[in-house]
Scaffold this active site. Structure first.
Site, PDB file in Angstrom:
ATOM      1  N   ASP A 172     -14.214  62.418 -77.576  1.00 16.20           N
ATOM      2  CA  ASP A 172     -14.560  61.107 -78.117  1.00 16.20           C
ATOM      3  C   ASP A 172     -14.921  60.159 -76.987  1.00 16.20           C
ATOM      4  O   ASP A 172     -14.047  59.611 -76.315  1.00 16.20           O
ATOM      5  CB  ASP A 172     -13.391  60.546 -78.932  1.00 16.20           C
ATOM      6  N   LYS A 217     -15.926  53.913 -74.808  1.00 15.29           N
ATOM      7  CA  LYS A 217     -14.605  53.634 -74.257  1.00 15.29           C
ATOM      8  C   LYS A 217     -14.692  53.354 -72.765  1.00 15.29           C
ATOM      9  O   LYS A 217     -15.618  53.807 -72.081  1.00 15.29           O
ATOM     10  CB  LYS A 217     -13.682  54.849 -74.455  1.00 15.29           C
ATOM     11  N   ASP A 241      -8.570  64.569 -78.798  1.00 12.75           N
ATOM     12  CA  ASP A 241      -8.861  63.909 -80.062  1.00 12.75           C
ATOM     13  C   ASP A 241      -9.096  64.910 -81.200  1.00 12.75           C
ATOM     14  O   ASP A 241      -9.336  64.505 -82.328  1.00 12.75           O
ATOM     15  CB  ASP A 241     -10.062  62.971 -79.923  1.00 12.75           C
ATOM     16  N   ASP A 251     -16.354  53.795 -82.387  1.00  7.72           N
ATOM     17  CA  ASP A 251     -15.154  54.428 -81.836  1.00  7.72           C
ATOM     18  C   ASP A 251     -14.081  54.630 -82.911  1.00  7.72           C
ATOM     19  O   ASP A 251     -13.019  55.155 -82.620  1.00  7.72           O
ATOM     20  CB  ASP A 251     -14.603  53.591 -80.684  1.00  7.72           C
ATOM     21  N   GLU A 297     -14.398  56.753 -85.354  1.00  7.80           N
ATOM     22  CA  GLU A 297     -15.168  57.852 -85.941  1.00  7.80           C
ATOM     23  C   GLU A 297     -14.324  58.832 -86.737  1.00  7.80           C
ATOM     24  O   GLU A 297     -14.832  59.525 -87.622  1.00  7.80           O
ATOM     25  CB  GLU A 297     -15.917  58.608 -84.834  1.00  7.80           C
ATOM     26  N   ARG A 332     -11.966  58.478 -89.017  1.00  6.98           N
ATOM     27  CA  ARG A 332     -11.898  58.227 -90.462  1.00  6.98           C
ATOM     28  C   ARG A 332     -13.239  58.492 -91.141  1.00  6.98           C
ATOM     29  O   ARG A 332     -13.286  58.792 -92.335  1.00  6.98           O
ATOM     30  CB  ARG A 332     -11.404  56.801 -90.716  1.00  6.98           C
TER      31      ARG A 332
END
Length: 459
Positions: A232, A239, A250, A309, A311, A313
């Protein structure tokens, strides 16, 4: 192997278990010189400590080990890497041992992630008489070790295709069916949200929905869903370096989901199991999904992207909607979903979201009893307004920093019909620091607790 199911021979060095309260009684029959030796080296029976008793020739005669309780899942975890190399058996000079906990704790104490760097030394070996309890302990340990290995593996060697291969290997071992829907085929199959998040990755790391199916159609349907974001970057809402450093983990929800599924199959629970892992890399390129984009999901709801960020869900909503179509008896999803859950509870306590208060309390109690804890947070309906969009049905971020874990859970709840039992676990899948049996790095969280609850539910 760190644990062998075999009756210990007389040559095995005995390990006697005790604690502070019972040390004097347990050692009363020892020769005075040996009692004096234990006192000289400062052995008090404290948990995770041990003392070596020498024989008259300078060899190792026995080990005394302090434990919290003989049925603790990490009772013996401090020993395999601390004791001299050799074969050991459980002695009868102190507490009687719990075979399942002994097998589990010794095996976890011997765990190391060795894909790139060999262990400094081989752990000591424990011989245990064969029993069903010991076998189940080793089954648990194997699932936990595999989960840790997956989370610890860097994204270079664990992309979406590699995660799919890991699921396929487990499926083959248990005679389960395996399927994956890859790349643009996701659009044709009705998984636009999974595709949107993963489309910026190159073809070799294309997004996919991984499926495993096992069990008899006569049994209740159990569906386990795991977040599989193999790396991620944050997407276009990129990030910072500190936030991105450990984002190989992740996919920890997917790894834990696979670990739980392997235990369900290994113990042959009477369920019709489906495992779903939406696997993506949240990358950046010219076709990356953008803040402000709106996508129609599998369920028909339109979601606005407030932040790329958030992502997890987004990919889970398609998987949950797909899971619900089969009208399962129960859906469990596991995901490294929010930093807000870590702010609220820290890394050692995954957050549990559940529509039924009594079920949540039962699961929390099981977790505490098994030293595999999680903690209940509410699906607080009053916060749903914070994820309602002006131009779509919902948005994947709340209006502010408060209640971030609850906002994410409420987002997912919109994709699970109210008449289906559903658990959502927001976990860390990581140990920031080492403890006996729990080295720093990837971790399996809640799967022992969830397995115990499933065994109660399904028999």
């Amino acid at each position: 192997m760190t644990v062998t199911l075999k009756k210990p021979s007389p040559a095995c060095i005995p390990v006697h278990l005790t604690d502070r309260a019972h040390l004097a009684a347990h050692t009363a029959s020892l020769p005075a010189a040996q009692r004096q030796w234990l006192d000289t080296v400062g052995f008090t029976g404290a948990p995770d400590t041990h003392a070596l008793l020498p024989d008259d020739q300078g060899g190792l005669q026995a080990v005394w080990a302090g434990v919290r309780a003989v049925d603790h899942p990490y009772a013996l975890s401090a020993l395999p890497k601390a004791l001299p190399a050799g074969r050991y058996g459980l002695g009868d000079g102190g507490f009687g041992a719990d075979a399942g906990a002994a097998a589990l704790s010794w095996a976890l104490g011997g765990y190391s992630f060795t894909r790139y760097k060999p262990a400094r030394r081989a752990p000591a070996e424990l011989l245990l008489p064969p029993s069903e309890a010991a076998r189940q302990g080793l089954l648990l340990a194997a699932a936990i070790a595999h989960t840790r290995d997956l989370v610890n593996t860097p994204a270079e060697h664990l992309g979406p295709a590699d995660l799919a291969a890991a699921v396929q290997t487990v499926a083959k071992a248990h005679g389960a069916k395996f399927k994956q829907t890859v790349g643009d085929a996701l659009l044709k199959a009705g998984f636009p949200a999974i595709h949107a998040v993963g489309r910026a990755a190159d073809a070799a790391r294309a997004p996919r929905l991984i499926e495993l199916r096992w069990g008899s159609p006569k049994d209740p349907k159990l569906t386990i869903v795991g977040k599989g974001v193999c790396f991620d970057s944050g997407g276009l809402d990129i990030k910072g370096p500190e936030g991105m450093r450990q984002m190989k983990k992740d996919m920890g929800g997917g790894a834990n989901a696979l670990g739980l599924a392997s235990l369900v199959m290994g113990l042959k629970l009477p369920v019709q199991l489906t495992l779903l892992i939406p696997a993506v890399e949240n990358a950046i390129s010219g076709n990356a999904y953008r803040p402000g984009d709106v996508f129609k999901t599998r369920a028909g709801l339109h979601i606005e992207i407030g932040n790329t960020d958030a992502e997890g869900r987004v990919i889970l909503c398609d998987a949950l909607a797909y899971a619900a179509e089969a009208q399962p008896d129960l859906i469990i999803d596991l995901a490294t979903l929010t930093g807000a859950a870590r702010v609220a509870l820290g890394g050692q306590l995954p957050a549990l979201f559940c529509r039924d208060m009594q079920t949540a309390r039962d699961i929390v109690d099981l977790g505490l009893a098994r030293h595999d804890p999680l903690w209940h947070l509410p699906l607080w309906a009053g916060y749903h307004g914070g994820i309602e969009s002006d131009i779509a049905d919902i948005v994947n971020t709340g209006r502010g920093p408060q209640a971030g874990a609850i906002n994410a859970a409420l987002f997912l709840e919109d994709f699970v019909p109210a008449d289906i039992d559903w658990l959502h676990i927001d976990l860390f899948a990581w140990n920031d620091a080492s403890r006996p049996g729990r080295p720093a790095g990837g971790e399996a969280q809640t799967i022992r607790t969830l397995l115990a609850w499933l065994q109660q539910r399904y028999g």
